[in-house]
Design a protein around this motif. Sequence first.
Motif, short mmCIF file in Angstrom:
data_model
loop_
_atom_site.label_atom_id
_atom_site.label_comp_id
_atom_site.label_asym_id
_atom_site.label_seq_id
_atom_site.Cartn_x
_atom_site.Cartn_y
_atom_site.Cartn_z
N TYR A 1 0.83 15.88 0.88
CA TYR A 1 1.47 14.72 1.50
C TYR A 1 0.88 14.44 2.88
N LEU A 2 0.62 15.50 3.64
CA LEU A 2 0.07 15.33 4.99
C LEU A 2 -1.35 14.78 4.95
N ILE B 1 7.48 11.45 3.15
CA ILE B 1 7.25 12.88 2.91
C ILE B 1 8.56 13.62 2.66
N PHE B 2 9.58 13.33 3.46
CA PHE B 2 10.88 13.99 3.28
C PHE B 2 11.49 13.60 1.93
N MET B 3 11.38 12.33 1.56
CA MET B 3 11.94 11.88 0.28
C MET B 3 11.23 12.57 -0.88
N LEU B 4 9.89 12.60 -0.85
CA LEU B 4 9.12 13.22 -1.92
C LEU B 4 9.39 14.72 -2.00
N SER B 5 9.48 15.39 -0.85
CA SER B 5 9.77 16.83 -0.84
C SER B 5 11.14 17.12 -1.44
N PHE B 6 12.11 16.30 -1.07
CA PHE B 6 13.47 16.50 -1.57
C PHE B 6 13.54 16.26 -3.08
N LEU B 7 12.94 15.15 -3.54
CA LEU B 7 13.00 14.82 -4.97
C LEU B 7 12.25 15.84 -5.82
N SER B 8 11.09 16.31 -5.35
CA SER B 8 10.31 17.27 -6.14
C SER B 8 11.04 18.59 -6.27
N ALA C 1 0.83 -1.21 0.00
CA ALA C 1 0.00 0.00 0.00
C ALA C 1 0.87 1.26 0.00
N ILE C 2 1.91 1.27 0.83
CA ILE C 2 2.79 2.44 0.90
C ILE C 2 3.49 2.66 -0.42
N ALA C 3 3.97 1.58 -1.04
CA ALA C 3 4.65 1.70 -2.33
C ALA C 3 3.72 2.26 -3.40
N VAL D 1 2.16 6.99 -6.72
CA VAL D 1 1.21 7.99 -7.24
C VAL D 1 1.66 9.40 -6.88
N LEU D 2 2.06 9.60 -5.62
CA LEU D 2 2.53 10.93 -5.20
C LEU D 2 3.80 11.34 -5.93
N LEU D 3 4.64 10.36 -6.25
CA LEU D 3 5.87 10.66 -6.98
C LEU D 3 5.55 11.17 -8.38
N VAL D 4 4.57 10.54 -9.04
CA VAL D 4 4.15 10.98 -10.37
C VAL D 4 3.57 12.40 -10.30
N ILE D 5 2.69 12.64 -9.31
CA ILE D 5 2.10 13.98 -9.15
C ILE D 5 3.19 15.01 -8.88
#
Length: 243
Positions: free
Chosen positions: A58-59, A116-123, A28-30, A35-39
């Motif tokens: 994200y929150l 959240i930290f990973m997605l924020s950093f990558l975006s 589920a997390i993956a 999805v969030l990574l694509v967005i």
Amino acid sequence: MSTEFNLTRLGQFIKRQLYMNISSMWIAIAAIVGVLLVISALVAVFNPDAVYNLVPLYLVVLFLGGFIFTSRVFNEMHSPQKSYAFLTLPVSAVEKVVGALLIVAPVYLITAMAGIFMLSFLSTMVAGQTANLPELTDSTFIRTIGSFLVVQTFFFVGATAFKGNNFLKTLLALFLIALVIGAYSAGLGYLLFGGNEYRAQPGTELKGTMEFIFKEVVPFLFWFVLGPFLMVVSYFKLKERQV
């Protein structure tokens, strides 16, 4: 069955529950992170200045995913094929409650926060912006996480009380409770201040009392009483099933 609290049994129960739930949790997390990574990538490419506004999204996902995960933490107990094995475990009700709480609070929360930290950093990197990770010491961020920890106890009770569709049934129960409280408050307000024959104006004393209740009493009850109370309710509901 022993009702004493034993750290060894607690550790064994946590390991067992993680083993039982870890595969579905990670799948589920993956999926959610994907999805969030694509967005995030689309926003970073087509509107780089908006990447800093993704953290609230994200929150929201963290909250929703946490509530669903919490609602399913005792799913085994409600399964006809697995309930007997779960209910007859040599673990007391308090150990089951504490173990499940440790799984849905620290384990899920740390995993979600890392996402959240990973997605924020990558975006921000894709957008060519300066990395602006959420501040762990920011008061708004801390209150947001604190609110999640308190509100999820409602879904913890739902996980012990309802059989099947725990998340949706808990949402329905919360909606009905809010509806009853709202109707009662509206009716009381109408009787006090909105009657056709008599319209009382709130005096200084009443106004001060209401401000004290909503500024001091209600926040205290929410932050320090509601969560422990609901956990006690969960304990007794789980104990009923074990008897």
